[in-house]
Write a protein that holds these residues in place. Sequence first.
Motif, mmCIF file in Angstrom:
data_model
loop_
_atom_site.group_PDB
_atom_site.id
_atom_site.type_symbol
_atom_site.label_atom_id
_atom_site.label_comp_id
_atom_site.label_asym_id
_atom_site.label_seq_id
_atom_site.Cartn_x
_atom_site.Cartn_y
_atom_site.Cartn_z
ATOM 1 N N PHE A 1 0.829 -1.196 0.000
ATOM 2 C CA PHE A 1 0.000 0.000 0.000
ATOM 3 C C PHE A 1 0.871 1.256 0.000
ATOM 4 O O PHE A 1 2.070 1.213 0.289
ATOM 5 C CB PHE A 1 -0.960 0.025 1.205
ATOM 6 C CG PHE A 1 -0.289 0.225 2.534
ATOM 7 C CD1 PHE A 1 -0.141 1.498 3.084
ATOM 8 C CD2 PHE A 1 0.190 -0.864 3.253
ATOM 9 C CE1 PHE A 1 0.469 1.676 4.312
ATOM 10 C CE2 PHE A 1 0.798 -0.694 4.491
ATOM 11 C CZ PHE A 1 0.936 0.587 5.009
ATOM 12 N N CYS A 2 0.249 2.372 -0.349
ATOM 13 C CA CYS A 2 0.878 3.694 -0.292
ATOM 14 C C CYS A 2 0.208 4.493 0.820
ATOM 15 O O CYS A 2 -0.968 4.283 1.134
ATOM 16 C CB CYS A 2 0.710 4.446 -1.610
ATOM 17 S SG CYS A 2 1.325 3.567 -3.061
ATOM 18 N N LEU A 3 0.948 5.436 1.395
ATOM 19 C CA LEU A 3 0.332 6.288 2.416
ATOM 20 C C LEU A 3 -0.837 7.078 1.839
ATOM 21 O O LEU A 3 -1.816 7.350 2.534
ATOM 22 C CB LEU A 3 1.376 7.243 3.002
ATOM 23 C CG LEU A 3 2.341 6.662 4.044
ATOM 24 C CD1 LEU A 3 3.267 7.749 4.556
ATOM 25 C CD2 LEU A 3 1.589 6.036 5.203
ATOM 26 N N SER A 4 -0.733 7.435 0.559
ATOM 27 C CA SER A 4 -1.809 8.206 -0.065
ATOM 28 C C SER A 4 -3.088 7.386 -0.212
ATOM 29 O O SER A 4 -4.164 7.943 -0.436
ATOM 30 C CB SER A 4 -1.360 8.720 -1.436
ATOM 31 O OG SER A 4 -0.995 7.636 -2.279
ATOM 32 N N ASP A 5 -2.987 6.047 -0.072
ATOM 33 C CA ASP A 5 -4.179 5.191 -0.157
ATOM 34 C C ASP A 5 -5.014 5.256 1.117
ATOM 35 O O ASP A 5 -6.182 4.842 1.117
ATOM 36 C CB ASP A 5 -3.780 3.731 -0.393
ATOM 37 C CG ASP A 5 -3.060 3.524 -1.716
ATOM 38 O OD1 ASP A 5 -3.298 4.328 -2.639
ATOM 39 O OD2 ASP A 5 -2.279 2.561 -1.815
ATOM 40 N N LEU A 6 -4.421 5.733 2.195
ATOM 41 C CA LEU A 6 -5.070 5.671 3.499
ATOM 42 C C LEU A 6 -5.846 6.947 3.787
ATOM 43 O O LEU A 6 -5.473 8.045 3.366
ATOM 44 C CB LEU A 6 -4.021 5.449 4.593
ATOM 45 C CG LEU A 6 -3.113 4.222 4.429
ATOM 46 C CD1 LEU A 6 -2.148 4.122 5.606
ATOM 47 C CD2 LEU A 6 -3.932 2.948 4.292
ATOM 48 N N LYS A 7 -6.891 6.788 4.560
ATOM 49 C CA LYS A 7 -7.691 7.915 4.999
ATOM 50 C C LYS A 7 -7.381 8.199 6.468
ATOM 51 O O LYS A 7 -6.829 7.345 7.173
ATOM 52 C CB LYS A 7 -9.177 7.604 4.829
ATOM 53 C CG LYS A 7 -9.636 6.416 5.673
ATOM 54 C CD LYS A 7 -11.100 6.084 5.445
ATOM 55 C CE LYS A 7 -11.513 4.898 6.351
ATOM 56 N NZ LYS A 7 -12.922 4.517 6.138
ATOM 57 N N PRO A 8 -7.715 9.384 6.965
ATOM 58 C CA PRO A 8 -7.535 9.659 8.400
ATOM 59 C C PRO A 8 -8.394 8.696 9.225
ATOM 60 O O PRO A 8 -9.482 8.299 8.811
ATOM 61 C CB PRO A 8 -8.012 11.105 8.541
ATOM 62 C CG PRO A 8 -7.871 11.686 7.174
ATOM 63 C CD PRO A 8 -8.175 10.580 6.217
#
Length: 366
Positions: A78-85
């Motif tokens: 995964f990428c950090l940009s894939d994650l939501k708060p």
Amino acid sequence: MKSFLLLITFLFCTELVGQVLVVSDEKGNPLSHFTVFLKNENRILIGGNDGRISLESLKKTDNCGFYIRYLGYQVHHFCLSDLKPGENRILLKLGMLELPEATITGLSDEELIIRLKRYIAEMVDRFNVSRAFVVEKSDDFLLESLGVITLGGLKDRTKKDHRFEGGNLGFLPQYARFWAVNEDQIPFSARIAVVSTLTQDLLFEILKSKSKDWSRVNSEGSSKELFNLDSHRLQVYLNQDGSPQRIEIKQRDFRAPTGLIYQIEGQLQFIQDESVRFFSGFNFEVRDKQLTEVLGVIPDFPKEINLPEKYENRSERDRLMSSFYTYTRSPDYTYDEINFNRLIESRSLKFIMYIRNDTSSQISSY
């Protein structure tokens, strides 16, 4: 222990983002102590018992070199940009190596114990090596290490000639960091050496045990068979085919090869895969003058290696294992000033630093 695992990730504090990973299997069961590998930063983070981990210690970048690993399951990228708060739920899929759908039923108690002993005998019959992440923590010190677990047979330490030896199970740190409150704790003698020696002794005693030494405890369900080995204060959880799920060690006194006596309790977890015989992790409390928590996570399947012909000679192999025990007990460690200062700020503790071996080895050497 959960707060302890969170402390590990907090040691790497940088700019904060409020993101949490919740990792489970396809049925929604949490996968405890999963690992998150940060390829571009050469770091490993460890999830908690509840399958959760905070990513607030990571830089707010579009870093795509993240991999979630758990034994027996497919690697998840995964990428950090894939994650939501907030919470991000991730389901891992079973890997190619998995337990068969058909389980063995109707085995007698004696046959289950025989199969357990066969499992252990196969596990120790080879020279196995596997990566490991080990942390030791008390109120006065913290040691965290990346290295390898080595297992090359078992030694009968009840014999007079071997009682001062550490056995054939060891941990060889390749990258370790240490903090201590008081200077008199230096040089540091690692408790993982006590845990490894106790573990090799208990495995040896299980192999030596007879069927009459075991007593059945009511099963917790259709997938677990529970037995006691009372003479050694062990409680063993078995699958229906006799392979171990985990071994719990009730509090007991243990005399280490150094002659020191410790009070120890804890558990060993095993890889739940039909074709692999090895640990998946361990969790112990070791008490002498103070209580030390020793946590180990093994993120990969073990690899069997062939030793040079020189070590086919028994005395040469014993000498090699003795050197492994010495290094397990007295590891080299380094000091990281940036993380050290953050630890002081986060815990308000006045640690002193000590550099035992200013090595240039990095986690990437794995």
